[in-house]
Design an enzyme around this catalytic site. Structure first.
Site, short mmCIF file in Angstrom:
data_model
loop_
_atom_site.label_atom_id
_atom_site.label_comp_id
_atom_site.label_asym_id
_atom_site.label_seq_id
_atom_site.Cartn_x
_atom_site.Cartn_y
_atom_site.Cartn_z
N GLY A 218 0.91 -1.24 0.09
CA GLY A 218 -0.07 0.01 -0.02
C GLY A 218 0.87 1.26 -0.08
N SER A 219 0.21 2.21 0.62
CA SER A 219 0.92 3.54 0.56
C SER A 219 2.53 3.62 1.09
CB SER A 219 0.17 4.66 1.14
OG SER A 219 -1.21 4.62 0.56
N THR A 220 2.41 2.64 2.34
CA THR A 220 4.09 2.66 2.80
C THR A 220 4.97 2.58 1.69
OG1 THR A 220 3.82 0.25 3.14
CG2 THR A 220 3.20 1.86 5.02
#
Lengths: 486, 463
Positions: A218-220
């Site tokens: 995801g956004s990590t």
């Protein structure tokens, strides 16, 4: 009659000779093979004949041995707070074998390791019972407990590292199992084993999510995309990127944006895009940098290879892919996948000014009388330049200061972090994964980097976000380490 | 010795020295070694000297001592090695059985005391044989009675229920069970020896030459085929591979010695091979034994570890020096034969290859003494009886030890003297007694020539 008699006597002598040759064959030539054959129960009996050495956390044993009755095994393994430590210790089960540290250092723990030969000899000569060695880990009791408590009732995992050394401080996976319950070979143990393996198929309590499960990051993953952007020299922290939001994906009719922030993300700086977790910006950067460079950057952080901590961690992947997939991978929503350990390594490398240390969880192996082996921190390489690392730190600190990671603030401490909410399931119907990665600074270095993933929970779908669910757990873990430092 | 000195002037032949003192010295070792082994087991199992040690030592010592005194009186020229070797093997067997009695799951439980009793009975029977059988040639008179008795003993178990897959027991309710095959071994040797001594010339000479071999006449072939048929019957109806092999092997050996015709050996081997193939292909019990032998470590059909595999592990785990008495895990063999058929495995594990070689050498030495007795015997009946008994003993040792170590397919038989089992130990003591009697006759100095009046005169003067 004497001639045939002599022949019969010689024949009988040959029979006896054949027996002696056979005895030598079985007991000398074949002896090693027979002694260590898997069906030879003596191997198991010997393993459990003496109290097993212990696995140590901060000077205290998290394992033990108790005498058993009703079996030809004298001792069996017990675990203190087994559910919490199972992802670290693994198990040593009479009926179901061993895993993880228990299996890897079985020789040290049983005392059979060649390096303990001298000890065995001394014990034998002095008539003392055989003593196993101990495995001293790098883990932190407080951090492990904070992480385990934070994940209570949830499905997920936490990994905390010391960025400067790579020492693993916490490794939790929930739901977990209690290895004590399956350590013996009684019917009770079998019952628990069946429960763990069959009845809870979807819960999978014996899976060590921290190192054996990969998730969409995801956004990590955007910190890695940002690292590639900065290293390419085309982008800088406070320079406008010139990327529109929503962003027209390459070779596709789909547009990608952040419904709420499209206006703010439009032509944002890298810092702003990181604070708001702008999808358009990072997808476009990934496409701009290109698949090859993205793979290179991901591999510098440890993707695409297994890591031995010494327990094997499966390799996280960033594959070769087409343009639209590569663009989506830039925001961690394509075929790239990462273990929680991998994301902790990424965070730790950034916090350690770009230098990636090899994660390890065993500090030293101790024999009953002396240290057998002392492990030292190892460098895996420079993931990004120190300059880029400091820029990434600046951005991650902004995320906590003003952006989506505000829940990770710790008064008086500089914290850098990044949230992630990975969509999953067909048409994103399943509850998303909530990610949070962060590090804390104290003095001039960083003592802790954490990766948290909450896979699923009873929380309503709308409440699941990296900032909301995962960040508080990361904060507790970081606080536990920081409090210990003071 | 004094006897010899007194005879120097009267005879020239004979002159075999009386070796009873040698025997006594060896007997001391044969008693002390098992007593130390007994202490060793006690220390390993209970950390203390066993309380029964003195009683056990005195018991064995007494048995051996009485047997020795009887030999001095009734068979002074008997072979000096047989009694000590049998005593040592018997003593070690008792220690091993007592050691296995410490394992709670092995049946029969608490077997050592009764085994000691059977051993005493065995020695008593041996003493009886030595006292009442003044000359082995007396047995020749009972040739055909022996045949009948042996046949009855061999056929009897067919009418009793099978135990552990073989019909070799006679069960008398309330008294216990008996393995008549062990006794039949001796009695049938008497029959063979008597029969062959009479018929050897007919068997050896009246034959037709065919392709370089002397083939026996049809009517001489009859008894041989009858024995072969009997062996096969035992094999088929009693599923007892070992006994069948033992009898047929013994018969072929005695036939060969009696006739000096190699053709009998070839004929016998052909018949054995035919019998073995026939039975192995029709009998599942035998077939499974052969499969176990071909692949000893394979799992059983229920995925368990087979006794054969366990026995191999037991031997292998012993290695060169062994784990020490009382410190092995031969109980893993389990089943019903850990104390009898598989007792050699306990030796292999706890005394190691060194102990195994020592035990096998003891057996080899005992067989060598038996063969020497046969060579030394002066009458054909004695020669045949001695070689038959010794040959049977050798075949039995080979079949059991070879089966347990995986050299040949396993057959249910007991290791003479070592294994737990009353019939076996009693019968083997009787066998040793007969051999001792033959060797005494063989080594006895020739009788003095007719009295010479002159010598008498001088003796009178001298005294």
């Amino acid at each position: 009659m004497n001639k045939p008699l002599r022949r019969v006597a010689i024949f009988c002598g040959l029979l006896m000779l054949a027996l002696m040759v056979r005895a030598n064959w079985v007991q000398f030539v074949q002896a090693d093979e027979l002694q260590s054959h898997k069906d030879n129960r003596r191997v198991q009996i010997e393993r459990y004949a003496h109290p097993r050495g212990n696995i140590i956390v901060e000077g205290k044993a998290i394992t033990g041995s108790v005498e058993t009755t009703g079996s030809d095994f004298n001792y069996k393994r017990v675990y203190k707070n087994g559910q919490m430590w199972a992802p670290v210790t693994g198990r040593s089960s009479q009926a179901f074998g061993g895993t993880q540290l228990e299996e890897i250092y079985d020789g040290i723990l049983t005392g059979n390791d060649d390096r303990l030969f001298f000890n065995r000899t001394v014990d034998m000569l002095t008539g003392k019972p055989r003593e196993g060695g101990s495995v001293v880990t790098t883990l932190s009791n407080a951090a492990q407990k904070a992480a385990f408590d934070g994940l209570q009732g949830k499905k997920g995992s936490v990994v905390a590292l010391n960025p400067e050394t790579g020492a693993i401080l916490a490794m939790v996976s929930t739901p977990s199992y209690d290895p004590s319950k399956i350590a013996g070979n009684s019917q009770n143990d079998t019952k628990h084993w069946v429960e763990y393996t069959e009845k809870n198929k979807d819960e999978d309590p014996m899976l060590n999510r921290a190192i054996r499960q990969t998730y969409a990051p995801g956004s990590t993953f955007k910190v890695i995309t940002a690292a590639a952007a900065l290293e390419s020299g085309k982008y800088d922290v406070d320079k406008k990127t010139g990327i529109e939001s929503p962003y027209q994906l390459p070779q596709s009719t789909n547009k990608l944006g952040n419904s709420a922030y499209d206006r703010l993300c439009d032509d944002a700086t890298l810092r702003r895009a990181m604070e708001l977790s702008c999808n358009a910006t990072f997808a476009a950067i990934s496409d701009d940098v290109g698949n090859e460079e993205m793979i290179k950057q991901a591999e510098k952080f440890g993707f695409n290879s297994e890591v031995f901590t010494p327990v094997r961690a499966v390799s996280s992947v960033y594959p070769e892919d087409n343009r639209p997939q590569n663009a989506m991978a830039g925001i961690g929503q394509a075929s790239n996948r990462a273990t929680p350990l991998q994301m902790a390594m990424v965070t730790a490398a950034i916090a350690n000014d770009g230098k990636l240390m090899k994660p390890y969880m065993v500090d030293r192996l101790e024999g009953p009388r002396s240290t057998v082996e002392q492990f030292k921190p190892e460098e895996m390489g420079q993931a990004v330049s120190p300059e880029t690392a400091r820029k990434l730190q600046e951005m991650m600190e902004s995320v906590v200061e003003k952006g989506t990671g505000s829940r990770a603030k710790i008064p008086g401490v500089t914290v850098g972090g990044k949230t992630g909410t990975a969509q999953r399931g067909e048409e994103n119907k399943a509850n998303p994964y909530a990610w949070f990665i962060s590090y804390a600074k104290s003095g001039n270095g960083s003592p802790v980097a954490v990766a948290v993933i909450v896979e699923d929970s009873d929380a309503a779908r709308g409440d699941i976000s990296g900032g909301g669910l995962a960040a508080p757990i990361a904060v507790d873990v970081m606080k536990a380490i920081l409090d210990g430092k003071r | 010795m004094s006897l010899n000195l007194g005879n120097t002037t009267t005879i020239a032949s004979g002159g075999t020295p009386n070796r009873r003192n040698t025997e006594l010295a060896l007997l001391v070792f044969a008693v002390i070694i098992p007593v130390f082994a007994y202490a060793n087991v006690g220390l390993a199992k209970n950390d203390e000297l066993p309380s029964g040690m003195i009683g056990y030592g005195l018991g064995i010592g007494l048995i051996a001592g009485i047997a020795h005194l009887v030999l001095r009186k009734f068979a002074p020229y008997a072979d000096p090695l047989m009694l000590p070797i049998a005593t040592l093997l018997n003593g070690l067997g008792l220690v091993l059985i007592w050691r296995l009695d410490h394992e709670p799951n092995l049946s029969p439980a608490n077997a050592a005391p009764s085994q000691l009793m059977w051993s005493a009975l065995g020695v008593a029977l041996a003493i009886g044989v030595l006292v009442f059988l003044k000359d082995h040639r007396i047995l020749q008179r009972y040739t055909y009675i022996s045949m009948v008795v042996a046949l009855v003993l061999l056929i009897l178990p067919m009418f009793f229920p099978a135990r552990f897959g073989a019909r070799i027991w006679i069960t008398i309710p309330g008294v216990g069970s008996l393995q008549p095959g062990e006794f039949a071994k001796i009695i049938i040797a008497v029959f063979f020896a008597g029969y062959l001594m009479v018929k050897r010339d007919a068997l050896a000479l009246a034959s037709r030459r065919f392709m370089g071999l002397y083939l026996p006449r049809g009517r001489d072939l009859g008894p041989i085929l009858a024995i072969w048929g009997l062996s096969l019957l035992i094999l088929v109806f009693e599923t007892d591979l070992g006994t069948s092999l033992l009898f047929f092997g013994m018969f072929v050996v005695m036939l060969y010695v009696a006739t000096e015709r190699t053709s009998w050996i070839i004929f016998g081997l052909l018949l054995s091979a035919a019998g073995a193939v026939f039975v192995a292909s029709f009998n599942s019990h035998v077939a499974s034994r052969v499969n176990n032998w071909l692949d000893p470590l394979a799992r059983a059909s229920n995925d368990g570890v087979t006794e054969t595999a366990q026995a191999m592990f037991t031997f292998g785990s012993g290695g060169l020096m062994g784990s020490g008495l009382g410190q092995g895990f031969s109980r893993l063999i389990g089943g019903i034969a850990a104390k009898s058929d598989y007792i050699l495995a306990t030796i292999g594990e706890e005394l190691g290859l060194a102990g195994m070689m020592a035990i096998l050498l003891l057996y080899a030495l005992l067989i060598e003494r038996g063969m020497r007795t046969a060579l030394a015997a002066r009458d054909p009946f004695g020669k045949l009886l001695a070689v038959g008994l010794t040959g049977a003993f050798a075949i039995q040792v080979f079949v059991v030890a070879g089966g347990v170590t995986g050299l040949i397919p396993l057959t249910g038989m007991t290791m003479p003297f070592l294994a737990q089992g009353g019939s076996s130990v009693i019968a083997n003591w009787a066998l040793i007694a007969v051999l001792l009697r033959i060797s005494d006759t063989a080594r006895r100095p020739a009788p003095a020539p007719a009295t010479n009046p002159d010598i008498e005169m001088t003796q009178v003067v001298r005294s």
